[in-house]
Design an enzyme around this catalytic site. Structure first.
Site, PDB file in Angstrom:
ATOM      1  CG  HIS A  17      -2.629  12.533  -1.084  1.00 15.50           C
ATOM      2  ND1 HIS A  17      -3.806  13.170  -0.770  1.00 15.50           N
ATOM      3  CD2 HIS A  17      -1.639  13.361  -0.677  1.00 15.50           C
ATOM      4  CE1 HIS A  17      -3.536  14.330  -0.205  1.00 15.50           C
ATOM      5  NE2 HIS A  17      -2.215  14.476  -0.133  1.00 15.50           N
ATOM      6  CG  ASP A  58      -7.051  12.837  -0.862  1.00 16.14           C
ATOM      7  OD1 ASP A  58      -6.198  12.331  -1.611  1.00 16.14           O
ATOM      8  OD2 ASP A  58      -6.763  13.611   0.063  1.00 16.14           O
ATOM      9  CB  SER A  90      -1.858  16.461   2.339  1.00 14.64           C
ATOM     10  OG  SER A  90      -2.113  17.116   1.144  1.00 14.64           O
TER      11      SER A  90
END
Ligand SMILES: [Ca+2]
Ligand SMILES: [Ca+2]
Ligand SMILES: [Ca+2]
Ligand SMILES: [Ca+2]
Length: 507
Positions: free
Chosen positions: A242, A182, A417
């Protein structure tokens, strides 16, 4: 239902109970043990000599007796240790001058500023005249519940509470390693730092590849975009948050009285693999290298909450390699509200139907258990659905860890996600449960169990294979019922993927 943390009061106290003989204080190295000082004082009085009741020149012990030889054990930056000092010592050494707390206090704290090993701490303490010993520190909390877990609606929808006693019924030492490919992770986050994977063979910050795995100073993972040993998020771009959010959903520490609960909030280690660096896009080369790194360095699960268009042989071969090496892979189905498949190929999600051991994950809303408005779908290509939003119409996401600093420590975002690491955490729970029962499940077995044990929801039939929706209670019950504890001393075996006809129905 509090389980011991890696540095927990629970562990220290249990060691204390075991070592409670007290006749030979030198042999009892556990500083948290109240028996030792008393015993020591008694013998000093009997011997008629004035003696510091704490004067046990054993130094540094950090629960060695609990976990065996672990001088190579790496201690992360931010780890808090408790140091026992000489009274009012005016010869401060390298360790004692770094201590927090009043000089009159015998027990003071020491927060590590950079990662180090137990062996180095031992050496430092040995040389320091003011230090009598070092113990694992931990924080005792007034509550055992994560204060924000009540704001995580997906935990209730997944029925995590009845699942956990089944998952953790059999004791098992080895943690499940979940690689998060990620944007990097906030390594010092209060609800993640204790769950980080540590590369035991790597000495941090010395500019060398100590374990010879091809990567320098890769203690918690690696940054493949910047080619550095720190997988922490970098830059100022908005997407850098994220990876931290994704990691928390899979494995933020449960029952530590802080923040949220990850799906696998106990017995999991997060391997942080940053493939974005400071760029909003990640190259296939970096992603493929990260997949191979995870497979070569002991990951059990890979989560990929990322995606692009089109095929790449690099992806295909890296994914096949990882699965062959025993890694179960989870990929987000994507957020374009589209049907995906051979004609609309989403990478890496669209590799999932062709790979036993990899699942693509669609997103659902907790509010009504419907497919999230943004989620990609396919009743033949997308193999599992779970929660990635609370209400996608209102754009209300899941609560998870955030990067802190000038930002919040916890925040909500939505997406496939978010659904993917929820499923990855469930994969970790299944692996843990089967291993504790004596099995060595292959990725194909884990995929099969996740699919067969899922609830089939009518409203998802048009969007996901068999309308399969993750439920942790039915997952744990399925394993409990179908995989009895193997007591044979033989090498653990892969029980094999279940037949599709065994599929459970929603009720
Ligand atoms: Ca290395
Ligand atoms: Ca190194
Ligand atoms: Ca927590
Ligand atoms: Ca698959």
């Amino acid at each position: 239902m509090r389980r011991p943390l890696s540095f927990s009061l629970v562990v220290v106290l249990s060691a204390c109970a075991k070592g409670g003989g007290g006749e030979t204080p030198q042999a009892n190295h556990n500083l948290a043990c109240p028996v030792t000082p008393k015993a020591s004082m008694m013998s000093a009085i009997q011997a008629g000599e004035p003696q510091d009741p704490f004067a046990i020149r054993g130094k540094v012990l950090l629960n060695e007796d609990e976990a065996g030889i672990q001088s190579e054990r790496t201690l992360n930056a931010g780890t808090e240790l408790v140091v026992l000092t000489q009274p009012n010592c005016d010869l401060p050494g390298a360790l004692s001058k770094q201590l927090e707390g009043d000089q009159n206090q015998r027990f003071r704290s020491w927060t590590l500023k950079s990662p180090t090993t137990l062996a180095k701490v031992s050496k430092l303490a040995e040389k320091d005249e003011c230090v009598l010993g070092v113990a694992d520190g931990s924080t005792a909390y007034t509550t055992e519940v994560d204060p924000r877990a009540a704001q995580q609606a997906h935990l209730q929808r997944l029925e995590i509470e009845p699942a956990l006693p089944l998952v953790y019924a059999a004791p098992f030492e080895k943690d499940v390693t979940i690689a998060i490919i990620d944007t990097g992770i906030t390594l010092e986050h209060e609800d993640l730092k204790e769950a980080l994977w540590i590369n035991d063979g790597e000495i941090p910050g010395n500019g060398l590849d100590d374990d010879g795995n091809g990567y320098i100073d890769d203690v918690n993972g690696f940054n493949f975009a910047a080619n550095t040993g720190s997988p922490k998020h970098v830059g100022t771009w908005s997407g850098r948050q994220h990876g931290t959010h994704v990691a928390g959903l899979a494995a933020a520490v449960r029952d530590n009285g802080v923040g949220i609960s990850g799906i696998m909030g106990s017995g999991a280690k997060i391997m942080a693999l940053n493939v974005f660096g400071e760029n909003p896009g990640a190259s296939v080369k970096n992603i493929a290298n990260a997949i191979v790194y995870a497979a070569d360095n002991g990951a059990d699960v890979i989560n990929m909450s990322l995606g692009g268009r089109g095929r790449s042989a690099a992806y295909e071969s890296a994914l096949a390699y990882a699965i062959k090496k025993g890694v179960t892979v989870f990929a987000a189905a994507g957020n374009a509200s589209q049907k995906i498949g051979p004609e609309n190929f989403a990478s890496p999600a669209s590799y999932s139907p062709g790979l036993s051991g990899m699942l693509s994950v669609a997103s659902m809303d907790t509010v009504n258990m419907n497919l999230s408005r943004f989620s990609n779908y396919s009743s033949t290509e997308v193999e599992l659905a779970t929660y990635g939003s609370e209400d996608s119409v209102k754009r209300l996401g899941l609560l998870s860890t955030w990067i802190g600093g000038s930002f919040k420590l916890y925040d909500r975002i939505q997406g496939t996600s978010m659904a993917s690491p929820v499923a990855a955490g469930a994969g970790g729970l299944a692996i843990r449960m089967l291993r504790a029962r004596g099995y060595s499940p292959s990725p194909a077995t884990i995929e099969g169990i996740l699919q067969v044990s899922a609830q089939s929801l009518p409203q998802l039939l048009s969007y996901v294979v068999d309308g399969q929706s993750l439920n942790l209670r039915t997952l744990a019950e399925y394993i409990d019922k179908n995989y009895p504890v193997v007591t044979s001393s033989e090498k653990p075996i892969d029980p094999g993927a279940p037949q599709r006809t065994e599929k459970a129905c929603a009720n």
